[in-house]
Design an enzyme around this catalytic site. Structure first.
Site, PDB file in Angstrom:
ATOM      1  N   HIS A  66      19.105 -35.168 -13.501  1.00 43.48           N
ATOM      2  CA  HIS A  66      18.454 -36.158 -12.189  1.00 43.48           C
ATOM      3  C   HIS A  66      17.017 -35.823 -11.968  1.00 43.48           C
ATOM      4  CE1 HIS A  66      22.460 -37.138 -10.687  1.00 43.48           C
ATOM      5  NE2 HIS A  66      22.698 -35.885 -11.104  1.00 43.48           N
ATOM      6  N   LYS A 107      13.831 -12.444 -12.718  1.00 43.04           N
ATOM      7  CA  LYS A 107      13.617 -11.194 -13.417  1.00 43.04           C
ATOM      8  C   LYS A 107      12.645 -11.729 -14.687  1.00 43.04           C
ATOM      9  CE  LYS A 107      14.444  -8.693 -11.835  1.00 43.04           C
ATOM     10  NZ  LYS A 107      14.842  -8.860 -10.566  1.00 43.04           N
ATOM     11  N   CYS A 166       0.820  -1.349  -0.108  1.00 40.74           N
ATOM     12  CA  CYS A 166       0.057   0.090   0.110  1.00 40.74           C
ATOM     13  C   CYS A 166       0.975   1.246   0.061  1.00 40.74           C
ATOM     14  CB  CYS A 166      -1.019  -0.065   1.327  1.00 40.74           C
ATOM     15  SG  CYS A 166      -1.849  -1.290   1.421  1.00 40.74           S
ATOM     16  N   GLU A 170      18.733 -15.510 -10.604  1.00 39.65           N
ATOM     17  CA  GLU A 170      18.213 -14.059 -10.764  1.00 39.65           C
ATOM     18  C   GLU A 170      17.661 -14.079 -12.150  1.00 39.65           C
ATOM     19  OE1 GLU A 170      17.425 -11.968  -9.033  1.00 39.65           O
ATOM     20  OE2 GLU A 170      17.434 -10.209 -10.273  1.00 39.65           O
ATOM     21  N   TRP A 215      -3.058  -2.431  -1.931  1.00 38.85           N
ATOM     22  CA  TRP A 215      -2.452  -3.943  -2.323  1.00 38.85           C
ATOM     23  C   TRP A 215      -3.290  -4.730  -1.541  1.00 38.85           C
ATOM     24  CZ3 TRP A 215       0.662  -7.770  -0.539  1.00 38.85           C
ATOM     25  CH2 TRP A 215       1.166  -8.740  -1.635  1.00 38.85           C
ATOM     26  N   ARG A 255       4.580   0.939  -6.133  1.00 40.82           N
ATOM     27  CA  ARG A 255       4.643   0.169  -5.029  1.00 40.82           C
ATOM     28  C   ARG A 255       3.798  -0.996  -5.359  1.00 40.82           C
ATOM     29  NH1 ARG A 255       6.583   2.142  -0.260  1.00 40.82           N
ATOM     30  NH2 ARG A 255       5.165   0.881   1.126  1.00 40.82           N
ATOM     31  N   LYS A 261       6.393  -3.665  -4.649  1.00 44.05           N
ATOM     32  CA  LYS A 261       7.871  -3.226  -4.851  1.00 44.05           C
ATOM     33  C   LYS A 261       8.461  -3.618  -3.481  1.00 44.05           C
ATOM     34  CE  LYS A 261      11.778  -1.593  -6.064  1.00 44.05           C
ATOM     35  NZ  LYS A 261      12.656  -2.552  -7.044  1.00 44.05           N
ATOM     36  N   GLU A 289       8.995 -12.899 -13.300  1.00 41.37           N
ATOM     37  CA  GLU A 289       8.235 -11.695 -12.526  1.00 41.37           C
ATOM     38  C   GLU A 289       7.538 -10.719 -13.392  1.00 41.37           C
ATOM     39  OE1 GLU A 289       9.906  -9.152  -9.745  1.00 41.37           O
ATOM     40  OE2 GLU A 289      11.785  -9.608 -10.548  1.00 41.37           O
ATOM     41  N   ASN A 302      -1.535   1.003   6.259  1.00 42.92           N
ATOM     42  CA  ASN A 302      -0.534  -0.095   5.294  1.00 42.92           C
ATOM     43  C   ASN A 302      -0.082  -1.185   6.572  1.00 42.92           C
ATOM     44  OD1 ASN A 302       1.185  -1.502   3.783  1.00 42.92           O
ATOM     45  ND2 ASN A 302       2.889   0.222   3.879  1.00 42.92           N
ATOM     46  N   GLY A 303      -0.384  -2.519   5.976  1.00 46.57           N
ATOM     47  CA  GLY A 303       0.056  -3.601   7.105  1.00 46.57           C
ATOM     48  C   GLY A 303      -0.911  -4.391   7.303  1.00 46.57           C
TER      49      GLY A 303
HETATM   50  C1  AGP Z   1      12.860  -8.540  -7.246  1.00 50.54           C
HETATM   51  O1  AGP Z   1      12.917  -8.097  -8.781  1.00 50.54           O
HETATM   52  C2  AGP Z   1      11.575  -8.433  -6.753  1.00 50.54           C
HETATM   53  N1  AGP Z   1      10.908  -7.337  -7.014  1.00 50.54           N
HETATM   54  C3  AGP Z   1      11.637  -9.131  -5.335  1.00 50.54           C
HETATM   55  O2  AGP Z   1      12.015 -10.311  -5.380  1.00 50.54           O
HETATM   56  C4  AGP Z   1      12.546  -8.115  -4.211  1.00 50.54           C
HETATM   57  O3  AGP Z   1      13.810  -8.595  -4.580  1.00 50.54           O
HETATM   58  C5  AGP Z   1      12.199  -8.981  -2.958  1.00 50.54           C
HETATM   59  O4  AGP Z   1      10.861  -8.549  -2.718  1.00 50.54           O
HETATM   60  C6  AGP Z   1      12.960  -8.329  -1.772  1.00 50.54           C
HETATM   61  O5  AGP Z   1      12.973  -6.720  -1.718  1.00 50.54           O
HETATM   62  P1  AGP Z   1      13.868  -5.858  -0.753  1.00 50.54           P
HETATM   63  O6  AGP Z   1      15.079  -6.046  -1.672  1.00 50.54           O
HETATM   64  O7  AGP Z   1      13.274  -4.697  -0.794  1.00 50.54           O
HETATM   65  O8  AGP Z   1      13.860  -6.681   0.540  1.00 50.54           O
END
Ligand code: AGP
Length: 606
Positions: free
Chosen positions: A502, A483, A2, A479, A75, A27, A601, A486, A99-100
């Site tokens: 395996h 990427k 949020c 990684e 969110w 966000r 985010k 997502e 938010n929370g």
């Molecule tokens: C990465 O592209 C994602 N947005 C997500 O995995 C992110 O790295 C993860 O949520 C950790 O966030 P942070 O680095 O703010 O702790």
């Protein structure tokens, strides 16, 4: 997560709120709303969908100018994506945004319903509003103090009381809130991108403290009513940094910012050619007599930890475990004072990573966090902080934050190697000079964009694909896979190349894309053999390897080569390549690269 914005001052609050919510869109959210004082009453306008829809709604309804209001992008956690469930929520004289997660909201709801106070939404937030209204007797401080005693869970609230026009109250437990007082008035928000227009100086509202915003002042008091002067912080980036700068998406802009981001992160920590963390307040003694290092994080940050493990074990010969924070926090981990726990987090607000740090501290381990947001919760919770200087990262998919995290891990690995007698001063100086060349190396790789855009065409229609590699190449496979999935929504898996046979190789069928990363000289031929196994089963192969590596052209559909270098520094170049692959695949699939579905985010809830 949020987004929260609150403003009280001497200009039209509605404009400030809508602008602020636009800056917080990155966000991740699914509905939005604002509430403001107009004609002496609190009016609320909210909608499912984007802030632009909200702005249109506000524009069509005629309201007098208002100088005080709160705004929210939701969110969804509790309750579906509906207008009723969107914030702000009003209960009697109380209107608030949150938010929370309030974890005991069902029990509270039962108590409230016995008092005849029934919610109209399915949210935990409205329950909080009902709790505050059930207590409110005209004293906001007492109401907030007593109300929060009833709440369990994480929250960041901005609250308005119907009989107190022009005033906004705020309190947090976990979820971030930053605030500033400018010539326009007082502003509070989830993070700095919404405040930077008004001031570069701000403070983080300390947890369990109450902020009262009026147009001329921001007062902070503890729960006993004692005035508190929070530490003022200053951001070293400007509003342009938080805007797209002519790029189609923030993600592409941030990919291109990596050379400068890495430079800004490493330069202050290199003195006479050696890693030096004095300016971070980190003494060399932190790196002595360690029996083990645990690196903890989530998602991309955890992947940076995977690279860190390879580096520290290679250069310092200290055992390193990399833990997924959401697993670590419930695993009753074995920790002691000779274990250093390193948390990696771009936002510094990821709930699981923050919890991991709290557990480490309780167990007597020293904690060091690598964080990109100044004054964030994880930074404040840790014994030591190594701030990265990537500037604001707006795209949900992390790019520059990842490579600056890598750069910090390299410096830490060199420092650990030297302090523990595994690397001579000359060896460290040689490694540091390689690291200092990385920004210029990346300037070359950034020119691969058109080549990679073309190659990514073979991924556009894929439904499943694999990344494979060994050692550092495997960590980059992890990684690259994250990427890609997502932001393109293609099912992707990263596999240690030697592990494919395996079981998983049964999934390698005609035309399935396999992205093979083979830069690590001591295992290249092994990975090439695994590529042959995939190729012989019909895979379409994109091979990322070193310039000059003799590769049979029949082995792959496309080969991307990185310039000759010390292969221990290849992760940076490979990172840009896999970021580009993900970016262009998402663009070709016509998706919203910066705000992928379901994602936020910063995951400030469990
Ligand atoms: C990465 O592209 C994602 N947005 C997500 O995995 C992110 O790295 C993860 O949520 C950790 O966030 P942070 O680095 O703010 O702790």
């Amino acid at each position: 997560m949020c987004g929260i914005i609150g403003f009280t001052g001497n200009c039209d609050a509605k404009e400030v709120l809508i602008y602020g919510l636009k800056t917080l869109e990155y966000r991740g959210y699914d509905s939005a709303g604002i509430a403001f004082f107009a004609d002496g009453k609190i009016k609320t306008v909210k909608t499912v969908g984007k802030v632009d829809i909200l702005a249109d709604k506000v524009a069509t309804e005629v309201f007098d100018a208002t100088e005080c209001g709160i705004g929210h992008t939701r969110w969804a956690t509790h309750g579906g994506v509906t207008e009723v469930n969107s914030h702000p929520h009003t209960a009697g004289r109380v209107t608030l945004i949150h938010n929370g997660i309030i974890e005991n909201y069902q029990k509270l709801q039962e108590e409230l319903e016995k008092q005849g106070r029934k919610p109209v939404s399915q949210t935990d937030t409205e329950i909080a509003a009902l709790v505050f209204d059930s207590i409110y007797n005209g004293d906001p401080y007492e109401t907030i103090r007593k109300g929060c005693e009833k709440l369990e869970g994480a929250y960041g609230f901005c609250i308005m009381f119907a009989d107190r026009p022009g005033e906004i109250y705020a309190i947090r437990n976990g979820s971030p809130l930053v605030a500033t007082l400018s010539d326009k008035g007082a502003v509070i928000a989830s993070d700095m991108v919404a405040l930077i227009k008004y001031s570069k100086d701000y403070f983080v509202l300390p947890e369990h403290m109450i902020a009262k915003l009026t147009k001329d002042a921001v007062e902070v008091t503890d729960l006993k009513g004692n005035e508190v002067k929070p530490e003022m912080l200053h951001v070293n980036w400007d509003i342009a940094a938080a805007r797209k700068g002519g790029y189609d998406y923030f993600m592409l802009k941030e990919i291109h910012e990596q050379p400068q981001a890495i430079s800004k992160t490493i330069s202050p920590r290199i003195k006479d050619g050696m890693p030096d963390f004095t300016s971070d307040g980190i003494d060399d003694s932190l790196f002595k007599d360690l029996s083990r290092i645990i690196i903890v994080g989530c998602g991309t940050a955890m992947h940076a930890g995977l690279v860190g493990r390879e580096l520290i074990e290679k250069f310092a010969r200290i055992q390193v475990n990399v833990e997924i924070a959401s697993e670590f926090r419930y695993a009753d981990p074995i920790l002691d004072e000779k274990t250093l726990v390193i948390a990696i987090s771009q936002s510094g607000e990821t709930a699981d990573t923050k919890a991991a740090i709290e557990i480490a501290k309780k167990s007597g381990s020293k904690t060091l966090s690598i964080v990109n947001v100044k004054g964030s919760s994880i930074a404040r919770e840790s014994d030591y902080v190594l701030y990265t200087h990537a500037g604001p990262e707006i795209a949900v998919a992390s790019t520059k934050a990842y490579t600056v995290q890598l750069s910090a891990m390299y410096l830490l690995a060199f420092k650990l190697g030297y302090i523990n007698g595994k690397l001579s001063k000359e060896a460290v100086k040689g490694l540091v000079s390689c690291l200092r060349k990385v920004p210029s190396d990346l300037e070359q790789i950034l020119k691969y964009d058109k080549q990679i855009e073309t190659i990514s065409n073979i991924l556009t229609k894929a439904e499943d694909l694999f990344f494979i590699g060994r050692g550092l190449d495997y960590t980059l496979s992890c990684e690259g896979s994250l990427k890609l999935k997502e932001i393109s929504y293609i099912h992707s898996e990263a596999y240690a190349a030697g592990e494919l046979k395996h079981g998983t190789i049964s999934l390698i069928t005609d035309n399935i894309p396999v992205i093979a990363i083979a830069t690590q000289k001591h295992v290249i031929q092994k990975t090439i053999s695994n590529v042959k196994e995939c190729r012989s089963r019909g895979a379409n192969v994109i091979l990322i390897t070193n310039e000059g590596e003799s590769v049979d052209p029949a082995l792959c559909d496309h080969q991307i080569t990185i310039p000759k270098m010390d292969d221990r520094f290849a992760p940076f170049s490979v990172a840009v390549i896999v970021q580009y692959l993900a970016y262009y695949t998402s663009v070709h699939r016509g998706l919203n690269v910066d705000q992928p579905r379901n994602l936020a985010k910063s995951v400030t809830v469990e």
